[in-house]
Design a protein around this motif. Structure first.
Motif, short mmCIF file in Angstrom:
data_model
loop_
_atom_site.label_atom_id
_atom_site.label_comp_id
_atom_site.label_asym_id
_atom_site.label_seq_id
_atom_site.Cartn_x
_atom_site.Cartn_y
_atom_site.Cartn_z
N SER A 1 0.82 -1.20 0.00
CA SER A 1 0.00 0.00 0.00
C SER A 1 0.86 1.26 0.00
CB SER A 1 -0.89 0.00 1.25
OG SER A 1 -0.08 0.17 2.40
N MET A 2 0.21 2.39 -0.18
CA MET A 2 0.89 3.68 -0.14
C MET A 2 1.55 3.91 1.22
SD MET A 2 -0.65 7.36 -1.27
CE MET A 2 -2.03 7.29 -0.12
N GLU A 3 0.84 3.52 2.29
CA GLU A 3 1.42 3.74 3.62
C GLU A 3 2.63 2.84 3.87
OE1 GLU A 3 -2.50 1.38 4.37
OE2 GLU A 3 -1.73 2.92 3.00
N ASP A 4 2.63 1.63 3.27
CA ASP A 4 3.81 0.76 3.37
C ASP A 4 5.02 1.44 2.74
OD1 ASP A 4 2.54 -1.45 4.63
OD2 ASP A 4 1.73 -2.09 2.70
N CYS A 5 4.80 2.08 1.61
CA CYS A 5 5.90 2.77 0.92
C CYS A 5 6.43 3.93 1.75
CB CYS A 5 5.43 3.28 -0.44
SG CYS A 5 4.90 1.98 -1.57
N MET A 6 5.54 4.67 2.38
CA MET A 6 5.94 5.80 3.20
C MET A 6 6.76 5.33 4.40
SD MET A 6 2.32 7.83 2.98
CE MET A 6 2.74 9.11 4.14
N ILE A 7 6.33 4.24 5.01
CA ILE A 7 7.05 3.70 6.18
C ILE A 7 8.43 3.19 5.76
CG2 ILE A 7 7.05 1.82 7.87
CD1 ILE A 7 3.96 2.11 7.93
N ALA A 8 8.50 2.51 4.61
CA ALA A 8 9.79 2.01 4.13
C ALA A 8 10.76 3.16 3.86
CB ALA A 8 9.59 1.17 2.86
N ALA A 9 10.25 4.25 3.27
CA ALA A 9 11.09 5.42 3.00
C ALA A 9 11.58 6.06 4.29
CB ALA A 9 10.31 6.43 2.16
N ARG A 10 10.68 6.21 5.25
CA ARG A 10 11.07 6.78 6.55
C ARG A 10 12.13 5.93 7.25
NH1 ARG A 10 7.08 5.74 11.30
NH2 ARG A 10 8.11 3.74 10.92
N ASP A 11 11.92 4.62 7.25
CA ASP A 11 12.86 3.72 7.93
C ASP A 11 14.23 3.75 7.28
OD1 ASP A 11 10.82 3.08 9.64
OD2 ASP A 11 10.43 1.09 8.78
N LEU A 12 14.26 3.78 5.93
CA LEU A 12 15.53 3.83 5.24
C LEU A 12 16.24 5.15 5.52
CD1 LEU A 12 17.65 2.72 3.32
CD2 LEU A 12 16.26 3.54 1.40
N ALA A 13 15.51 6.26 5.47
CA ALA A 13 16.09 7.57 5.74
C ALA A 13 16.70 7.61 7.15
CB ALA A 13 15.04 8.66 5.60
N MET A 14 15.98 7.09 8.13
CA MET A 14 16.50 7.07 9.50
C MET A 14 17.73 6.19 9.61
SD MET A 14 12.89 6.88 11.61
CE MET A 14 13.71 6.78 13.21
N SER A 15 17.73 5.07 8.91
CA SER A 15 18.86 4.15 8.95
C SER A 15 20.11 4.79 8.34
CB SER A 15 18.51 2.87 8.19
OG SER A 15 19.63 2.02 8.07
N LEU A 16 19.96 5.46 7.20
CA LEU A 16 21.11 6.10 6.54
C LEU A 16 21.63 7.28 7.35
CD1 LEU A 16 20.01 6.00 2.77
CD2 LEU A 16 21.47 4.40 4.04
N CYS A 17 20.73 8.04 7.95
CA CYS A 17 21.15 9.17 8.77
C CYS A 17 21.94 8.71 10.00
CB CYS A 17 19.94 9.99 9.22
SG CYS A 17 19.20 10.95 7.88
N GLN A 18 21.49 7.62 10.60
CA GLN A 18 22.17 7.08 11.77
C GLN A 18 23.47 6.39 11.42
OE1 GLN A 18 19.15 4.59 13.45
NE2 GLN A 18 17.92 6.31 14.23
N GLY A 19 23.52 5.86 10.19
CA GLY A 19 24.71 5.13 9.76
C GLY A 19 25.85 6.05 9.40
#
Length: 335
Positions: free
Chosen positions: A317-335
């Motif tokens: 779903s659209m919300e799944d895509c939004m969550i995946a984008a948020r999680d990846l962004a947080m992961s890269l920022c922390q990494g």
């Protein structure tokens, strides 16, 4: 009939209802299913499958359902057991479907994009350019104007079959050729007056004598005073949709809307537009899914991530895509 079909079989004519109920009671469930079609027969029995689930999904996916994985639609497939069907017969109202109620932005899904854009430095956003080649070894993306961009991380949300074409190498082209999907021809139609269907938001049409598999009513969702609709027509991966095809399908669509009683002799088409979704729905099967996951894991080591419904080549779903984008962004920022 109300949707989902399988929980509303009591709305059928008596003889058809008895067929569905009998086959449902005598279905042959298994621990493991060979395909999506095999799963349908095992979960619902012959009559429910052949009256709706098989013809509808063949029109939608434009492929032999035996080639799809048993979980091709994931949580979006509305399963129903016998107790749920019996309960629904008495209550005459389904409350379990994943999409029987939902929230939607007043100004459309583009609102999310606008909010993100407004929070960013626009000087660092490049619009109206296309990536044409990716050198994953040297981390360089080439654009359609010949310019090159060095990247630390590359995040793709475009369809995976297109994205794979940006790389050089046999393994990329091999995976691209393995990916299966359908195309969907979409008509947006505006008419001069309302239809007699004033409550429905969308309808599913399994009848193969009708060219479209799903229709929707914008005017009923938006409380508008003239009929406005979307029409969806499924095509195979290799099918070419020409201008002649579009003209023929539009003519057929208007004829079938009339046959179904959605428009009458006084209903005139005032405006229309055409969209070709390519790809539209990805075809998920076990072997190809393993290859996709292997590709993603290998390229993440090179700083390349591919996410979203089409980038990850999944059914979500659209919300799944939004969550995946948020999680990846947080992961890269922390990494």
């Amino acid at each position: 009939m109300d949707y989902p079909f399988q929980t509303n079989i009591h709305q059928l004519e008596k003889e058809e209802f008895i067929d569905c109920l009998y086959d449902l009671f005598h279905k042959e469930e298994k621990e493991d299913y060979d395909s999506f079609l095999d799963m349908l027969y095992g979960k619902f029995g012959k009559s429910i499958v052949e009256k709706f689930l098989k013809p509808y999904n063949e029109k939608l996916y434009a492929v032999d359902l035996k080639t799809l994985d048993k979980d091709a639609m994931g949580r979006f497939f509305p399963y129903a057991d016998i107790p749920a069907i019996i309960d629904n017969m008495k209550a005459n109202k389904d409350s379990t479907s994943y999409n029987n109620s939902f929230l939607y932005p007043r100004n459309g899904a583009g609102s999310f994009i606008q909010i993100l854009y407004d929070a960013l430095d626009s000087s660092k956003i490049l619009m109206e350019h296309e990536v044409v080649k990716i050198d994953n070894e040297h981390k360089v993306a080439q654009l359609d104007d010949g310019s090159k961009i060095n990247y630390e991380y590359l995040i793709n949300t475009s369809p995976l079959n297109h994205f794979l074409g940006y790389f050089e190498g046999e393994k990329f082209s091999a995976l691209k050729n393995r990916l299966s999907y359908n195309k969907v021809l979409v008509f947006n139609l505006g008419f001069n007056k309302k239809s007699k269907f004033t409550e429905e938001h969308w309808m599913y049409i399994p009848d193969k004598a009708v060219n479209f598999y799903r229709i929707g009513f914008y005017d009923n969702i938006l409380d508008a005073d003239k009929l406005s609709m979307y029409i969806e027509i499924g095509y195979g991966k290799e099918d070419e949709i020409t201008e002649q095809d579009v003209e023929m399908q539009l003519k057929l669509t208007l004829e079938n809307l009339h046959k179904l009683g959605i428009i009458d002799d006084d209903t005139k088409l005032e405006e229309h537009s055409t969209i070709i979704m390519d790809p539209a729905y990805v075809h998920i099967n076990t072997e190809t899914e393993k290859m996709v996951q292997q590709f993603k894991a290998e390229e993440e080591k090179n700083g390349i991530y591919t996410i979203g419904r089409y980038g990850a080549w999944t059914y979500c779903s659209m919300e799944d895509c939004m969550i995946a984008a948020r999680d990846l962004a947080m992961s890269l920022c922390q990494g």
